[in-house]
Design a protein around this motif. Structure first.
Motif, PDB file in Angstrom:
ATOM      1  N   VAL B  37       0.863  -0.874  -0.010  1.00  0.00           N
ATOM      2  CA  VAL B  37      -0.060  -0.285  -0.006  1.00  0.00           C
ATOM      3  C   VAL B  37       0.809   1.289  -0.049  1.00  0.00           C
ATOM      4  O   VAL B  37       0.184   2.396  -0.603  1.00  0.00           O
ATOM      5  CB  VAL B  37      -0.919  -0.114   1.383  1.00  0.00           C
ATOM      6  CG1 VAL B  37      -1.463   1.058   1.476  1.00  0.00           C
ATOM      7  CG2 VAL B  37      -2.226  -1.163   1.331  1.00  0.00           C
ATOM      8  N   VAL B  38       2.361   0.938   0.700  1.00  0.00           N
ATOM      9  CA  VAL B  38       2.803   2.002   0.443  1.00  0.00           C
ATOM     10  C   VAL B  38       3.961   2.529  -0.830  1.00  0.00           C
ATOM     11  O   VAL B  38       3.555   3.827  -0.885  1.00  0.00           O
ATOM     12  CB  VAL B  38       4.444   1.638   1.970  1.00  0.00           C
ATOM     13  CG1 VAL B  38       4.857   3.608   2.033  1.00  0.00           C
ATOM     14  CG2 VAL B  38       3.257   1.971   3.203  1.00  0.00           C
ATOM     15  N   HIS B  39       4.337   1.630  -1.364  1.00  0.00           N
ATOM     16  CA  HIS B  39       4.349   2.232  -2.489  1.00  0.00           C
ATOM     17  C   HIS B  39       3.846   2.121  -3.991  1.00  0.00           C
ATOM     18  O   HIS B  39       3.316   3.288  -4.917  1.00  0.00           O
ATOM     19  CB  HIS B  39       4.952   0.280  -3.461  1.00  0.00           C
ATOM     20  CG  HIS B  39       5.798  -0.478  -1.944  1.00  0.00           C
ATOM     21  ND1 HIS B  39       6.370  -1.623  -2.173  1.00  0.00           N
ATOM     22  CD2 HIS B  39       6.677   0.220  -1.487  1.00  0.00           C
ATOM     23  CE1 HIS B  39       7.333  -2.805  -1.176  1.00  0.00           C
ATOM     24  NE2 HIS B  39       7.750  -1.148  -0.885  1.00  0.00           N
ATOM     25  N   HIS B  40       2.309   1.908  -3.221  1.00  0.00           N
ATOM     26  CA  HIS B  40       1.193   1.996  -4.191  1.00  0.00           C
ATOM     27  C   HIS B  40       1.145   3.798  -4.130  1.00  0.00           C
ATOM     28  O   HIS B  40       0.906   4.578  -5.412  1.00  0.00           O
ATOM     29  CB  HIS B  40       0.060   1.390  -3.836  1.00  0.00           C
ATOM     30  CG  HIS B  40      -1.612   1.788  -4.846  1.00  0.00           C
ATOM     31  ND1 HIS B  40      -1.441   1.172  -6.367  1.00  0.00           N
ATOM     32  CD2 HIS B  40      -2.338   2.962  -4.546  1.00  0.00           C
ATOM     33  CE1 HIS B  40      -2.175   2.165  -6.714  1.00  0.00           C
ATOM     34  NE2 HIS B  40      -2.734   2.882  -5.673  1.00  0.00           N
ATOM     35  N   LEU B  41       1.227   3.127  -2.403  1.00  0.00           N
ATOM     36  CA  LEU B  41       0.391   5.394  -2.175  1.00  0.00           C
ATOM     37  C   LEU B  41       1.873   6.105  -3.127  1.00  0.00           C
ATOM     38  O   LEU B  41       2.261   7.663  -3.401  1.00  0.00           O
ATOM     39  CB  LEU B  41       0.544   5.622  -0.687  1.00  0.00           C
ATOM     40  CG  LEU B  41      -0.382   4.992  -0.453  1.00  0.00           C
ATOM     41  CD1 LEU B  41      -0.961   5.445   1.503  1.00  0.00           C
ATOM     42  CD2 LEU B  41      -1.700   5.834  -1.231  1.00  0.00           C
ATOM     43  N   LEU B  42       2.617   6.216  -2.946  1.00  0.00           N
ATOM     44  CA  LEU B  42       4.330   6.723  -3.324  1.00  0.00           C
ATOM     45  C   LEU B  42       4.406   6.411  -4.868  1.00  0.00           C
ATOM     46  O   LEU B  42       4.670   7.899  -4.918  1.00  0.00           O
ATOM     47  CB  LEU B  42       5.274   5.387  -2.911  1.00  0.00           C
ATOM     48  CG  LEU B  42       7.279   6.160  -2.829  1.00  0.00           C
ATOM     49  CD1 LEU B  42       6.862   7.553  -2.187  1.00  0.00           C
ATOM     50  CD2 LEU B  42       7.836   5.415  -2.426  1.00  0.00           C
ATOM     51  N   LYS B  43       4.033   5.581  -5.660  1.00  0.00           N
ATOM     52  CA  LYS B  43       4.279   5.778  -6.676  1.00  0.00           C
ATOM     53  C   LYS B  43       2.498   6.810  -7.351  1.00  0.00           C
ATOM     54  O   LYS B  43       3.472   7.584  -8.404  1.00  0.00           O
ATOM     55  CB  LYS B  43       3.624   4.347  -7.643  1.00  0.00           C
ATOM     56  CG  LYS B  43       3.890   4.390  -8.642  1.00  0.00           C
ATOM     57  CD  LYS B  43       3.026   3.282  -9.380  1.00  0.00           C
ATOM     58  CE  LYS B  43       2.636   3.242 -10.845  1.00  0.00           C
ATOM     59  NZ  LYS B  43       2.362   2.131 -11.263  1.00  0.00           N
ATOM     60  N   ARG B  44       1.929   6.714  -6.710  1.00  0.00           N
ATOM     61  CA  ARG B  44       0.639   7.889  -7.234  1.00  0.00           C
ATOM     62  C   ARG B  44       1.129   8.620  -6.716  1.00  0.00           C
ATOM     63  O   ARG B  44       0.485  10.000  -7.530  1.00  0.00           O
ATOM     64  CB  ARG B  44      -0.191   7.134  -5.874  1.00  0.00           C
ATOM     65  CG  ARG B  44      -1.719   7.718  -6.114  1.00  0.00           C
ATOM     66  CD  ARG B  44      -2.383   6.844  -5.777  1.00  0.00           C
ATOM     67  NE  ARG B  44      -3.786   8.352  -4.535  1.00  0.00           N
ATOM     68  CZ  ARG B  44      -5.031   8.273  -4.873  1.00  0.00           C
ATOM     69  NH1 ARG B  44      -5.766   7.399  -5.790  1.00  0.00           N
ATOM     70  NH2 ARG B  44      -5.374   9.370  -3.982  1.00  0.00           N
ATOM     71  N   ALA B  45       1.655   9.393  -5.275  1.00  0.00           N
ATOM     72  CA  ALA B  45       2.264  10.754  -5.424  1.00  0.00           C
ATOM     73  C   ALA B  45       3.249  10.984  -6.450  1.00  0.00           C
ATOM     74  O   ALA B  45       3.407  12.730  -6.779  1.00  0.00           O
ATOM     75  CB  ALA B  45       2.638  10.951  -3.970  1.00  0.00           C
TER      76      ALA B  45
END
Lengths: 369, 256
Positions: B37-45
């Motif tokens: 989830v952290v990776h996903h949010l990082l990528k999204r940002a």
């Protein structure tokens, strides 16, 4: 009832008595306490704005949300607090421990703009409660021209105070504020599940009203999707129960239902949905477990086969041998049945004269099996 | 962030993250890690269409770890770091913040906070950067780093939260739910839940392990802000399957 609380806080205490104080308790399962806090704050603001209140202003001690948030909140209710003289904020949110000022002094950070136009005073060491107390009182005295008017105090998180200081020191500062002559009333919010019972009990002792937010009990829901909708329900609804301690020690309890919609709180009288729940609790089966209205009426009409019907007539014991003599009576009875077809009857023939009329006795009692 | 169209259930459940800053708490447990989830949010940002910047505080992995993971997901962290869109603080590096010079944990955290705020201020000085996300991976290791003082960690997080009000930043924090299960009050996890606007909980399936479902996500959107227009508190629940370079999200029962 929420109105009643607001009015009590508005009216303040009598001369020579402690100011009324309200504790708002909530927990993580029903964390609507901040909405209630905002509601009471804006209600009291409207009283002060229209000069209906005993006090001349509000001092807000902001621990959990920024002064900007409260400014926007009151602005959305139609009060322009940036130019008003009745709303003062003691900011314990932006720099509660003085880290920012420490860093600012050493030149490591620059920008310190708050973005809020409300006259804000920063508190840079919330651990020092004596200083906090004097800051609050100082802010309050600024509210009136001669420095002698009365004011209300709102603290948006006592939980945060309790994190930095002991229960006894927090209780002592709160009761000191309550007994101060210029404080007309005060209210605060506390997240009760973050503290031990003794802390919440101590707070309850020094408040005259306690409002608790609890989850509305809903039965008859099972499964994952049900618990999900229950969780969603708890984010919007709750049971708002209030204990009021009267001067003579009498405690009054009131319950209301709370519903949050578009950031506004609505209170409705508490309705027990027991009937709906009891209906839904009956398992779904193919046959009827409950009688309809017609079935219930029909059942009431059935004449039970007691020979003594209790209507003043003589006991007519039917005996097969008397059939000839009674034939007339029988025909009468059939006529009677015809004219009232809705009446049910159970026909029972007594075995013999040994059996007592209307007896419950087992006819085969004497058999030795 | 605002320009990227919602691409999966997780994005939909988080809603529109543009505008005012929020705090997102990612809560996982030992059976199902919430790192994805952290990776996903990082990528999204760091999405090319957005103009956001990220300040990343890593207590659990070095930069090369995230670089490898995100590269598989199609996002080059090294380039982003060179562009100054990603500011990475590797807290595992021992010499960071002069921690060997007999400083207390509080001094270290104050200094760290100073670095974060400075980074936020620097990022804001660029005209094109509108929104800054601060990511902390993870809070429980930060507590270990602060010699087990959860109060200090909470102070630090509160200060980071004050940045969300001051600069409109977002804060994303990962924490483990099960390391606190027997600790008495005050409970750091509960405090964090009070702080957070959105809680993403990652749990294994109640029925045990399954071959094609790796766990379930519960996203609770508390949405406490007044100015959010329509305040819709929502709870979303769905399941996920982690693949080699992506994650699949689906509603329970919709997977054949």
């Amino acid at each position: 009832m929420a109105e009643w609380i607001c009015r009590t806080l508005r009216d303040g205490g009598l001369e020579g008595e402690h100011a009324p104080a309200l504790t708002i308790n909530d927990s993580i399962t029903c964390s609507l306490g901040s909405f209630v806090f905002d509601h009471i704050l804006s209600q009291l603001s409207s009283f002060i704005d229209s000069e209906k209140s005993q006090s001349s202003g509000i001092v807000l001690v902001a621990f959990s949300r920024s002064p900007l948030y409260y400014e926007q909140l009151l602005k959305s209710k139609g009060y322009n607090v940036s130019s008003s003289t009745w709303f003062k904020v003691l900011d314990c949110y932006t720099d509660p421990l003085g880290w920012k000022s420490k860093l600012l002094n050493s030149g490591r950070i620059a920008n310190d703009s708050l973005g809020s136009s409300v006259t804000v005073k920063l508190c840079k060491n919330v651990k020092d409660l004596d200083e906090l107390l004097s800051l609050v009182l100082h802010r309050g005295k600024e509210l009136s021209v001669d420095g002698k008017g009365r004011f209300m105090i709102a603290i948006d998180s006592v939980s945060e105070m309790l994190r930095h200081a002991s229960v006894s020191s927090v209780a002592s500062i709160l009761s000191e504020l309550r007994s101060h002559g210029q404080v007309s009333s005060l209210f605060w919010l506390v997240h009760s599940d973050l503290h031990e019972t003794r802390a919440t009990a101590a707070l309850e002792y020094i408040s005259s009203m306690k409002a608790t937010l609890v989850v509305q009990p809903v039965d008859g829901l099972r499964g994952n999707s049900a618990s999900l909708s229950l969780m969603e329900n708890n984010l919007k609804r709750g049971k708002f129960s209030v204990h009021v301690k009267r001067r003579n020690g009498r405690v009054r309890t009131m319950v209301e239902e709370l519903y949050v919609e578009n950031s506004t709180v609505n209170f409705t009288p508490f309705s027990t949905e027991d009937e709906v729940i009891s209906q839904s609790l009956v398992p779904k089966v193919q046959f009827n477990l409950q009688l309809s209205e017609k079935e219930r009426n029909d059942r009431a009409k059935v004449v039970l086969p007691f020979e003594h019907q209790g209507n003043g007539k003589n006991i007519q014991i039917y005996d097969g041998r008397k059939s000839l003599n009674e034939s007339k009576g029988d025909s009468e009875q059939t006529c009677f049945e015809k004219e009232d077809s809705g009446r049910g009857e159970i026909i029972y023939f007594r075995d013999s004269d040994d059996e007592m009329p209307d007896s419950d006795e087992d006819p085969d009692d004497d058999l030795d099996i | 962030m605002a320009n990227a169209p919602p691409s999966n259930l997780l994005d939909e459940s988080l809603g529109d993250t543009s505008g005012v800053g929020r705090m997102i708490l990612v809560e996982d447990c030992v059976e199902t890690s919430g790192a994805f989830v952290v990776h996903h949010l990082l990528k999204r940002a760091l999405h090319p269409h957005s103009s956001d910047a990220v300040v990343f505080l890593s207590f659990s992995h070095p930069f090369s770890h995230y670089d490898r993971v995100l590269r598989k997901m199609g996002c080059n962290l090294s380039v982003q770091r060179d562009n100054k869109r990603l500011l990475f603080f590797d807290m595992l590096a021992l010499d960071h913040l002069d921690r060997d010079r007999g400083k207390t944990s509080e001094d270290i955290l104050i200094a760290l906070y100073g670095e974060v705020q400075k980074a936020v201020e620097v990022s804001r000085s660029y005209e094109t950067r509108h929104h800054i996300t601060v990511v902390i991976d993870d809070v429980s290791l930060m507590e270990v780093d602060a010699n087990g003082s959860s109060d200090l960690v909470l102070d630090f997080l509160r200060y980071c939260c004050s940045l969300t009000a001051q600069f409109g930043c977002s804060l994303i924090a990962l924490n483990h739910g099960d390391v606190y299960s027997i600790v008495d009050q005050p409970n750091l996890l509960l405090q964090l839940e009070y702080l957070a606007d959105i809680v993403i909980k990652i749990e294994p399936l109640a029925t045990g392990l399954a071959k094609d479902v790796h766990g379930q996500l519960t996203v609770t959107n508390r949405n406490l802000r007044v100015d959010s227009g329509k305040s819709r508190s929502r709870v979303h629940n769905f399941q996920f399957r982690i693949k080699d370079n992506s994650v699949e999200y689906f509603y329970p029962g919709s997977k054949t």
